[in-house]
Design a protein around this motif. Sequence first.
Motif, mmCIF file in Angstrom:
data_model
loop_
_atom_site.group_PDB
_atom_site.id
_atom_site.type_symbol
_atom_site.label_atom_id
_atom_site.label_comp_id
_atom_site.label_asym_id
_atom_site.label_seq_id
_atom_site.Cartn_x
_atom_site.Cartn_y
_atom_site.Cartn_z
ATOM 1 N N GLU A 137 0.831 -1.209 0.000
ATOM 2 C CA GLU A 137 0.000 0.000 0.000
ATOM 3 C C GLU A 137 0.863 1.256 0.000
ATOM 4 N N ALA A 138 1.927 1.257 0.804
ATOM 5 C CA ALA A 138 2.818 2.420 0.851
ATOM 6 C C ALA A 138 3.454 2.676 -0.503
ATOM 7 N N GLY A 139 3.933 1.612 -1.149
ATOM 8 C CA GLY A 139 4.550 1.763 -2.457
ATOM 9 C C GLY A 139 3.579 2.312 -3.484
ATOM 10 N N TYR A 140 2.333 1.869 -3.394
ATOM 11 C CA TYR A 140 1.317 2.381 -4.313
ATOM 12 C C TYR A 140 1.043 3.862 -4.053
ATOM 13 N N LEU A 141 0.858 4.215 -2.779
ATOM 14 C CA LEU A 141 0.511 5.593 -2.425
ATOM 15 C C LEU A 141 1.610 6.577 -2.815
ATOM 16 N N GLU A 142 2.862 6.203 -2.551
ATOM 17 C CA GLU A 142 3.941 7.142 -2.878
ATOM 18 C C GLU A 142 4.097 7.304 -4.385
ATOM 19 N N ALA A 143 4.010 6.185 -5.117
ATOM 20 C CA ALA A 143 4.133 6.277 -6.574
ATOM 21 C C ALA A 143 2.969 7.055 -7.177
ATOM 22 N N LYS A 144 1.786 6.844 -6.651
ATOM 23 C CA LYS A 144 0.610 7.558 -7.168
ATOM 24 C C LYS A 144 0.741 9.058 -6.919
ATOM 25 N N ALA A 145 1.317 9.437 -5.762
ATOM 26 C CA ALA A 145 1.515 10.860 -5.483
ATOM 27 C C ALA A 145 2.424 11.491 -6.536
ATOM 28 N N VAL A 146 3.491 10.769 -6.904
ATOM 29 C CA VAL A 146 4.406 11.263 -7.936
ATOM 30 C C VAL A 146 3.702 11.327 -9.292
ATOM 31 N N LEU A 147 3.030 10.261 -9.666
ATOM 32 C CA LEU A 147 2.419 10.179 -10.984
ATOM 33 C C LEU A 147 1.263 11.164 -11.143
ATOM 34 N N ASP A 148 0.523 11.392 -10.071
ATOM 35 C CA ASP A 148 -0.561 12.379 -10.138
ATOM 36 C C ASP A 148 -0.001 13.776 -10.396
ATOM 37 N N LYS A 149 1.117 14.105 -9.733
ATOM 38 C CA LYS A 149 1.725 15.419 -9.957
ATOM 39 C C LYS A 149 2.253 15.554 -11.382
#
Length: 332
Positions: A137-149
Amino acid sequence: MTTKFLKVTASAMALSLTVAGAASAQDDPIKVGATVYGLNAEFMQLWANAAENHPAVLDGTVELTVFDGRYDALVQQDQFETMITQGFDAIVFVPMDIEAGATAVQLAHDEDIPVVGSNARVNSDLLTAYVGSNDVEAGYLEAKAVLDKMNCEGDVVIIEGPIGQSGEIQRGEGNEQALAECEGVEVLERQTANWSRAEAQSLMENWLTSHGSDIKGVIAQNDEMALGAIEAIKAAGMDVADFAIAGVDGVTDALNAVKRGEMDSILQDATGQAQGAIDVAIKAVMPDYEPQSPLWDDYPELYWADGGESLYQVPWTPVTMDNVDQLLSERQ
């Protein structure tokens, strides 16, 4: 959660964290040992300091010794052998290697010493329980934060944790889940920096030389490595605002970087993980024990279940502008 930093020296193999008992202390305290993969960086220092401040340690019910694993699975196995020889009642294990750590768990199991995992996983079904957070879950959340930006456009680099540790494996899996949702994003580079800020800075310096402004996002599997990437970007005379950067853990420098708008982070509750694991370890030795950690009140969705669960999953807390000042105040 008020935490103070635990100061360690490079030569320290073990830190005796025994606190003199108050009137409620037992004549024969329960001996609990905790071997953690390494104490060089802040997160595990927070974890160890939280263990020291568990109520059962403070009142003398538990005699706690924390061993510095020095980022070496064989050192941790030696520490297990020491705890077995010295008659420890229970062990809390934060392993360096998901596979190699299983041998150490087997050694303790053979001597009927309960082992509670915390923070990092080990591939063994002999653990009494595991108290940690979901790294996928952490890996998903951090990557999604980058990709959303990035609006799912551009190229990224991934700075990985130590190869073979569960955080690297599971956060990597979460990274891939988020990347699969952005077909137009290419991963230019991926390499380990071993949870190290200095190694990540060097790695990022090399990548900036090779790829320059082609890099739009940095997915770092912990905060220390994200901070190293930020230092490299600044040293290269580039604008951090031109990059989307995220890490995991919520260490103090990362909280401040979030506040400055330089990165995203997800708080991993070191206090909850450490104190929850000690609660479970005590319960394995003292059947009538009732938990004393604030963990169970802090997260109503996390059920104690009389200490009988095999998995206690501590929730993540995304760091935001709304909560960062409160999180920083808890580090005073």
